[in-house]
Design a protein around this motif. Structure first.
Motif: not given
Length: 410
Positions: A234-260
């Motif tokens: 977006g305006h600064r930085g890079v982010g990533g996200a994964l949707v599996l079978d229609g649901r966001l995959h956020t990991g055990s505590s919401g911190l998954a996919l810090e691809v930046g």
């Protein structure tokens, strides 16, 4: 006499069963219309696996709640035979969710209806205060003004922030590109601001790229994907996200996919995370402007970078910068393909502009560097929704209604 009583009992049981099944089907039916997968009652009947009578009752109930519109007399397509099925659509004047987004260059509030339709928006300031409560109070006031102006019923509020949001606490762990303190209680602060403004409904908070991916999966370039990878700057930085079978995959505590924080240039710029050469600082708008050799302008980093890519493509410095960022982005995507094996990749923000500027180069880098890319290729598409993080924030607020329309609105 006994036979007639039994028949009446069976009929009564059948009616009651249909009613119970219909109420159970309200949420799934609303989601089908919300995501555009049930444009007619006939499709709704087939998708739900119910009778035409039950589907009709479900549609009528959702219409009575003000959530959808049913066109009982649609015009038939040229050359078609038979009576066309009732057409279903989200209600044009129905309830809305209040969506808010905060980023490095300002904030924005919006009202978003079912179907991901943005009803109204209110851009905010260009300078973000170091106090989260000050900023969130301002963005909620902008949203409350939109509600007053439109007179719409509000089902709840959602906030998109440029930070990982830890669950279940709702804290912004690393708002690296804002002056906010690490661990700010953004969900609690946001909920307080919503309540203080007199806005009804629950309040939710999520990472901006996670929410962009959710919105694109339901309403945009990610529709139909089973394992969807979204990468965006977006305006600064890079982010990533994964949707599996229609649901966001956020990991055990919401911190998954810090691809930046994947390293794509070991000798590159120092990153805020403590490493060097991460996607976050090698492929965002600030990195692009630095590669071109221009200073940031008041129009905002993302707007300026997009404009240069679109309008100054022939300039050698711009072209060289585009190729450099594409190569770094492709390297990062290839690593993610090897690990995650998605069936589709969508790119947002400046990454979308880079893809559109030279799609063949980016796809070639990913294919050359990834095992699965060479074996068949992964579709790489541009995000298609304007303000997808806002739409995704609204999806959070709409979810309780999608889960139980009668319970949420009845």
């Amino acid at each position: 006499m006994n036979g007639k009583a039994a028949t009446r009992g069976e009929a009564h049981l059948s009616t009651r069963t249909r009613l119970e099944r219909g109420r159970t089907a309200l949420g799934p039916a609303l989601e089908l219309v919300h995501t555009g997968r049930a444009p007619t009652r006939a499709v709704l009947t087939a998708e739900l696996g119910v009778t035409r009578a039950t589907a009709g009752a479900v549609a009528a109930e959702l219409e009575a709640l003000g959530l959808i519109s049913v066109d009982a007399k649609p015009s038939a397509a040229a050359g078609s035979q038979g009576r066309p099925s009732h057409r279903l659509s989200v209600a044009g004047a129905g309830p809305v969710a209040l969506a808010a987004q905060v980023h490095a260059d300002g904030f924005r509030a919006a009202l978003v209806g079912l179907g991901g339709r943005i009803v109204a928006t209110a851009p905010g300031c260009e300078t973000i205060d170091a106090d989260p409560a000050q900023v969130l109070g301002s963005v909620i006031e902008a949203g409350a003004q939109l509600l007053r102006e439109t007179g719409r019923r509000c089902v709840g509020a959602g906030l998109a922030v440029p930070s990982a949001v830890a669950e279940p606490e709702g804290t912004a762990l690393n708002p690296l590109h804002l002056a906010w303190p690490a661990g700010a209680q953004v969900r609690e602060i946001f909920a307080d601001c919503v309540r203080d403004a007199g806005i009804e409904g629950p309040a939710f908070t999520g990472n901006d790229v996670n929410l962009a991916a959710l919105a694109e999966h339901r309403h945009g370039a990610g529709r139909g994907a089973r394992d969807l990878l979204c990468v965006a700057t977006g305006h600064r930085g890079v982010g990533g996200a994964l949707v599996l079978d229609g649901r966001l995959h956020t990991g055990s505590s919401g911190l998954a996919l810090e691809v930046g924080h994947l390293t794509v240039n070991p000798e590159g710029r120092p990153c805020y995370c403590g490493s060097r050469g991460c996607l976050d600082v090698e492929t965002d708008p600030l990195a692009f402007l630095a590669a071109v050799g221009v200073e940031p302008s008041p129009e905002g980093l993302l707007v300026q970078a997009r404009r240069l890519v679109a309008e100054e493509h022939a300039d050698p410095a711009v072209r060289t910068a585009i190729e450099a960022l594409i190569d770094r982005l492709g390297l990062g995507l290839a690593g993610l393909v090897n690990i995650l094996n998605p069936d589709r990749i969508i790119l947002g923000g400046l990454h979308r502009a880079l893809l559109e500027a030279d799609p063949e180069r980016l796809r070639a880098v990913v294919a050359d560097r990834s095992l699965w890319g060479r074996s068949g290729g992964v579709p790489i598409l541009a995000c298609t929704l304007d303000h997808n993080s806002l739409v995704g924030a609204a999806e959070l607020a709409w979810q309780p209604v999608l889960d139980d329309p009668l319970g949420a609105l009845g």
